[in-house]
Scaffold this motif. Structure first.
Motif, mmCIF file in Angstrom:
data_model
loop_
_atom_site.group_PDB
_atom_site.id
_atom_site.type_symbol
_atom_site.label_atom_id
_atom_site.label_comp_id
_atom_site.label_asym_id
_atom_site.label_seq_id
_atom_site.Cartn_x
_atom_site.Cartn_y
_atom_site.Cartn_z
ATOM 1 N N GLU A 127 -30.337 -23.716 23.574
ATOM 2 C CA GLU A 127 -30.137 -22.453 22.870
ATOM 3 C C GLU A 127 -30.517 -22.553 21.397
ATOM 4 N N ASP A 130 -34.162 -21.944 21.504
ATOM 5 C CA ASP A 130 -34.443 -20.516 21.701
ATOM 6 C C ASP A 130 -34.124 -19.670 20.480
ATOM 7 N N LEU A 132 -31.097 -18.975 19.635
ATOM 8 C CA LEU A 132 -29.879 -18.223 19.910
ATOM 9 C C LEU A 132 -28.699 -18.787 19.131
ATOM 10 N N ARG A 159 -19.929 -21.698 28.012
ATOM 11 C CA ARG A 159 -21.107 -21.627 27.131
ATOM 12 C C ARG A 159 -20.630 -21.534 25.687
ATOM 13 N N ARG A 161 -21.684 -20.048 22.896
ATOM 14 C CA ARG A 161 -21.552 -18.773 22.173
ATOM 15 C C ARG A 161 -20.361 -17.971 22.688
ATOM 16 N N ARG A 285 -29.385 -21.976 37.214
ATOM 17 C CA ARG A 285 -30.241 -20.793 37.281
ATOM 18 C C ARG A 285 -30.852 -20.506 35.897
ATOM 19 N N ASP A 286 -29.994 -20.478 34.879
ATOM 20 C CA ASP A 286 -30.460 -20.099 33.546
ATOM 21 C C ASP A 286 -31.294 -21.173 32.866
ATOM 22 N N TYR A 287 -30.844 -22.437 32.986
ATOM 23 C CA TYR A 287 -31.491 -23.476 32.184
ATOM 24 C C TYR A 287 -32.541 -24.278 32.941
ATOM 25 N N MET A 290 -34.913 -20.504 35.851
ATOM 26 C CA MET A 290 -35.522 -19.427 35.066
ATOM 27 C C MET A 290 -36.518 -19.972 34.043
ATOM 28 N N ARG A 291 -36.159 -21.072 33.402
ATOM 29 C CA ARG A 291 -37.031 -21.657 32.402
ATOM 30 C C ARG A 291 -38.322 -22.162 33.021
#
Lengths: 388, 77
Positions: A127, A130, A132, A159, A161, A285-287, A290-291
Motif C-alpha cells: 500500500e 500504491d 495509499l 488492514r 488503514r 484476492r487483493d494482493y 488482482m495485482r
C-alpha cells in the motif's frame, strides 16, 4: 501460554480489560491503556519461550526497518526493483521459518503467529507502493497494529488503514456499549463453537475413530466419517478462535473484520471463499490475484482474460497452500481448490451461453449440497489423513 | 473526462447498457462486474483518462454504482 486455549487465559484478559471497559463506557479514549495490555499479554503469551521471544523481537525490528525505510524511499522514488526487494525481504522471515526445518535446523527461528504477522507487514509495503499509505507511520501505532494480541496467533488479518481509523476514533458512550455487547456476544459464541461443539466432535467422533478398529472393519465409512467430522470440527474450532479474537478486539474498541460467514451454505466454490477464512482469502484476492491480473492486462503479456484469470487462481491457491506449510498435502489442497475454481468458472461461462442450469430455489439447494461435499473433500486433503 | 465517458466505459466493460440508465444500481450485486471486470475497468480508466486507481483503493463499498464511480473519478481528475 497459548492464546484462547485455557480458561486461565480468558480470566487474565478479562481482568486486564476491566479498565478498558470502564473508560469505554465513559466515552474516554483507552488506546494507550490497550497498548499496555497488548504488551502485558505478549509477555504472558511468550513467557515460556525464549526462542520465540527472540525471534519475535528480530522479526518486529526487521519489519519496522523495512516499512519505515520503504516509506522514506517511496517519497523520493518508485522503482519496481526496490519494491520487489522490499516484498521479498518482508516475506523472508516466514520463508526461513518454513525452510529451516527442512534443512534440519529445527527450532532455530520461529514464533507463534509469524505467518499471520507477515501478512500485515507485506500489505503495508504494497500500500505504500500504491501511494495509499503516505502519511508518517507512528512507531507505536505500527507496533500496535502488527502485534495486536487478540489476532496474533491465528488472525483475522486486519488492514492497516482500517485498523488505524479504529485506533484513532474514540467511540461515544452509546457506541461503546454496542461494541461491548457485541464483543461479549462473540466471545460466548466462541465458547460454544470451540469448547463445546468442536470439543464434542473431536472427543466423540474423531478420537473414537482412531481408537477403535473402525478403519480395518469399514475403510470407506471410516474415511467418509472422518472427512465430514473433521470438516465440521475445523470450522467450529477455527470460527471459535476468530470469534474470541474479534470479540476481545471489540472490547478494545477495534472492529476486527469477520472471518467466517456461514461457509457451509455456499452455493459455489467462489461463494465459499467469500465466506471461509475471509480475511485470508480477501488478502490473497487483493494482493495476489488482482495485482497479477492487473499487471498482465496492463502489460498485455497475455491477451486472453480467461488465461490470466486461471493463472491468477493457480498462483493464489498454490501460495495459499504453501503458506499453510510445505507438506505435500497442503500443496495438493491448493491445487485442488485452484482446479475447483477454474472448473467452476468454465462451467459458469458455458452455462451463460447454454442456460442449462437455471437459477431457482431447487438448483440453489442442489448447488449448496454439491459445494458442501467438494469443500469437505478439500478439508480432508488439508487434514493430511487422506495420504497418511 | 465527462461523466458520460465513464458511463460508456462501464457499459463496455459490463457488456450491458443498463448501467447508462440505472446510475444508482449496485453493479457488483447485479453481477455485472466481477474481480476480472474490475481489473479491465481499472486498466481502461488508466489508459483513457490517465487516472490510476490502486486496486486496493477500489473497494466494493465506495465504487459500486455508476454514479459513485463517476464521482470518485471526477475527484481525482
Amino acid at each position: 501460554m497459548i492464546p484462547f486455549e485455557s480458561f486461565y487465559f480468558f480470566f487474565i484478559v478479562g481482568i486486564l480489560l476491566i479498565p478498558s471497559i470502564i473508560m469505554g463506557l465513559q466515552g474516554k479514549a483507552s488506546r494507550k491503556y490497550n497498548m499496555v495490555v497488548t504488551i502485558i499479554m505478549l509477555a504472558i503469551i511468550f513467557a515460556n519461550s525464549l526462542l520465540g521471544t527472540i525471534s519475535l523481537l528480530i522479526f518486529t525490528i526487521w519489519q519496522v526497518v523495512l516499512v519505515k525505510g520503504y516509506i522514506a524511499y517511496r517519497k523520493k522514488a518508485n522503482s519496481t526493483a526496490i519494491f520487489c526487494i522490499g516484498i521479498i525481504a518482508s516475506i523472508m522471515p516466514l520463508i526461513l521459518v518454513k525452510i529451516l526445518p527442512i534443512l534440519g535446523l529445527n527450532h532455530l527461528f520461529g514464533f507463534l503467529g509469524v505467518s499471520y504477522l507477515t501478512f500485515k507487514a507485506v500489505q503495508m509495503i504494497m500500500e505504500i507502493r500504491d501511494g495509499l499509505i503516505k502519511s508518517e507511520i507512528p512507531l507505536a501505532d505500527f507496533l500496535y497494529f502488527l502485534l495486536f494480541f487478540p489476532s496474533l496467533s491465528s488472525g483475522p488479518i486486519d488492514r492497516w488503514r482500517r485498523f488505524q481509523k479504529d485506533v484513532h476514533t474514540v467511540p461515544t458512550k452509546e457506541a461503546y456499549r454496542e461494541y461491548l455487547y457485541l464483543g461479549i456476544n462473540k466471545i460466548f459464541r466462541g465458547f460454544l463453537y470451540k469448547f463445546i461443539i468442536a470439543f464434542l466432535i473431536h472427543f466423540y467422533i474423531i478420537v473414537q475413530l482412531l481408537e477403535t478398529h473402525y478403519f480395518e472393519l469399514h475403510p470407506v465409512q471410516y474415511h467418509l466419517l472422518n472427512m465430514y467430522s473433521y470438516s465440521l470440527y475445523l470450522f467450529f474450532d477455527f470460527a471459535g478462535y476468530s470469534a474470541f479474537a474479534i470479540g476481545i478486539s471489540y472490547i478494545m474498541g477495534i472492529k476486527t473484520p469477520e472471518n467466517f460467514h456461514l461457509p457451509f451454505i455456499s452455493r459455489n466454490i467462489k461463494d465459499f471463499w467469500n465466506r471461509w477464512h475471509m480475511t485470508l482469502s480477501f488478502w490473497f484476492r487483493d494482493y495476489v490475484y488482482m495485482r497479477f491480473a492487473f499487471w498482465m492486462t496492463k502489460k498485455k503479456w497475455i491477451k486472453n482474460r480467461v488465461t490470466i484469470s486461471n493463472l491468477g487462481y493457480l498462483m493464489l491457491f498454490l501460495l495459499m497452500g504453501v503458506w499453510h506449510g510445505l507438506a505435500p498435502h497442503y500443496i495438493v489442497y491448493g491445487l485442488y481448490h485452484a482446479c475447483l475454481i477454474i472448473g467452476f468458472d468454465f462451467f459458469d461461462r458455458w452455462n451463460k451461453k447454454h442456460k442449462v442450469w437455471p437459477k431457482n430455489k431447487f438448483t440453489h439447494v442442489v448447488a449448496v449440497i454439491i459445494t458442501f461435499h467438494f469443500v469437505c473433500f478439500g478439508f480432508y486433503i488439508f487434514s493430511g489423513n487422506l495420504f497418511y | 473526462m465527462e461523466k458520460q465517458d465513464v458511463y460508456d466505459l462501464l457499459a463496455e466493460v459490463c457488456q450491458d447498457d443498463v448501467v447508462k440508465e440505472e446510475l444508482d444500481m449496485d453493479i457488483f450485486e447485479a453481477g455485472l462486474l466481477d474481480s476480472f471486470g474490475t481489473i479491465t475497468l481499472l486498466v481502461e480508466i488508466e489508459e483513457r483518462f490517465g487516472i490510476s486507481v490502486p486496486i486496493t483503493e477500489f473497494n466494493r463499498e465506495e465504487w459500486n454504482t455508476p454514479n459513485k464511480i463517476a464521482k470518485e473519478l471526477a475527484d481525482r481528475a
